[in-house]
Design an enzyme around this catalytic site. Sequence first.
Site, PDB file in Angstrom:
ATOM      1  CE1 TYR A 183      -3.193   2.932   0.353  1.00 28.35           C
ATOM      2  CE2 TYR A 183      -1.751   3.663   2.114  1.00 28.35           C
ATOM      3  CZ  TYR A 183      -2.762   3.915   1.216  1.00 28.35           C
ATOM      4  OH  TYR A 183      -3.326   5.158   1.161  1.00 28.35           O
ATOM      5  CG  HIS A 236      -4.803   1.588   3.695  1.00 29.43           C
ATOM      6  ND1 HIS A 236      -6.072   1.409   3.240  1.00 29.43           N
ATOM      7  CD2 HIS A 236      -4.506   2.878   3.483  1.00 29.43           C
ATOM      8  CE1 HIS A 236      -6.516   2.540   2.745  1.00 29.43           C
ATOM      9  NE2 HIS A 236      -5.593   3.460   2.895  1.00 29.43           N
TER      10      HIS A 236
HETATM   11 MG    MG Z   1      -4.432   5.979   5.813  1.00 27.86          MG
END
Ligand code: MG
Length: 430
Positions: A183, A236
């Site tokens: 991410y 995340h």
């Molecule tokens: Mg964030």
Amino acid sequence: MTAEPTPSALEWPRLPHLDDASSPIITAVRTFVTAPDGINLIVTRIETNQPGLYGLGCATFTQRAQAVRLAVDEYLAPQLIGRGAADLPDIHASLHVSAYWRNGPIMNNALSGVDIALWDLLGKSAGLPVWQLLGGRARIAVPAYAHAGGGTVEQAVADAIRLRAEGFRHIRLQSGVAGSAGYGAAGGGAGAKLDNRHQLLPAPFEAQRYIRTVVDLLAAARDALGDDVELIHDVHSRLTPSEAVQLAKAAEPFRLFFLEDPLAIEDLGWLPRLRSQTSVPIGIGELFTHRAEYVPLLRDGLIDFVRCHVSAIGGLTPARTVAAAAELFGVQTAWHGPGDVSPVGHAANIALGIASPNTGVQERHTFGDRAKEVFPGTPEARDGYLWPWTAPGFGVDFVEAEALRYPALAPLTTEGWTQLRRPDGTALKP
Ligand code: MG
């Protein structure tokens, strides 16, 4: 016997107009979706009976932009025409419950577009920047954190060194994970494989590879940057609760400023256990859509930073109560500030940051030249800080003719990154 005049001589459901003829009255509400940098931004413009006096608000929920636009134009705008802009707290409270069922990212972003536009409008009407309407300065400027990223640990650390040289003292680090989706950075394509129709599948998310890479990344960054820099990493929400505990404990030696979203919102019942097992500071909240979601987290001392997307909880009016509640519980703010917050929304974050005693840090985003032409006055970090401005309102304008050059993106064009899977094909929470 004559009947007593009833209190409902008030023009229900609105407060009566102030006698002051200079108080602005709302005459029009317009909503725009524009994507100058390839991300849908939603802006609300509220016009008044005073020539040239208007306010701009951020209602950005990128992935459901047209639903938010429709909610403002079809449902909120008719309730606003004719109301006094100075009645902002009443407008917020009454619109929030006007459909009986309330909350959710679509309705709260719509409400935020109205709310932030009214703060802008009231600032312009008073000739004051919004941070001053919020009470004035609690600091010289707001510390900003920048995003360092790269396909590999080495590339991400090199990017962090560059940002440190630009003056950033707070840096978020994300790197690609070999053979796995990650991410916030490119990389991981090596894990891609073909499905049984010979379609290329994106790399799956491999939790243990990811955890090992983050530990390597933090170690390398601390080694290269030394101790005089604050490091942040965003999980995340992609780990199981026990994996999150594992990562948080492994990250302890590298002294994170905070670990962001180690748990999915569905797994927050695990926060006490996570908290009891690690000293790593925790930032949570970008997926919250109601300020009350913070109540148990603040009350029980489970987080160090409130992290919400201001427009997703309904705008500046509820966000400042979150900031005040957090202050009472010794928790700092780190409002969500990525590219899917408009420059107007970034200015709202900074206004809170200037005026709140408990500001921790602010995520900064660098907009492209096209966005800056649509939004003259877009805030920019200097020497690692975001600074107060002197113009009334938020100091950010919106050029409709420029915005029309960058029409809304088609639905689903920006949602691929949310469709992450484990190696067995199970869909993950992003
Ligand atoms: Mg964030």
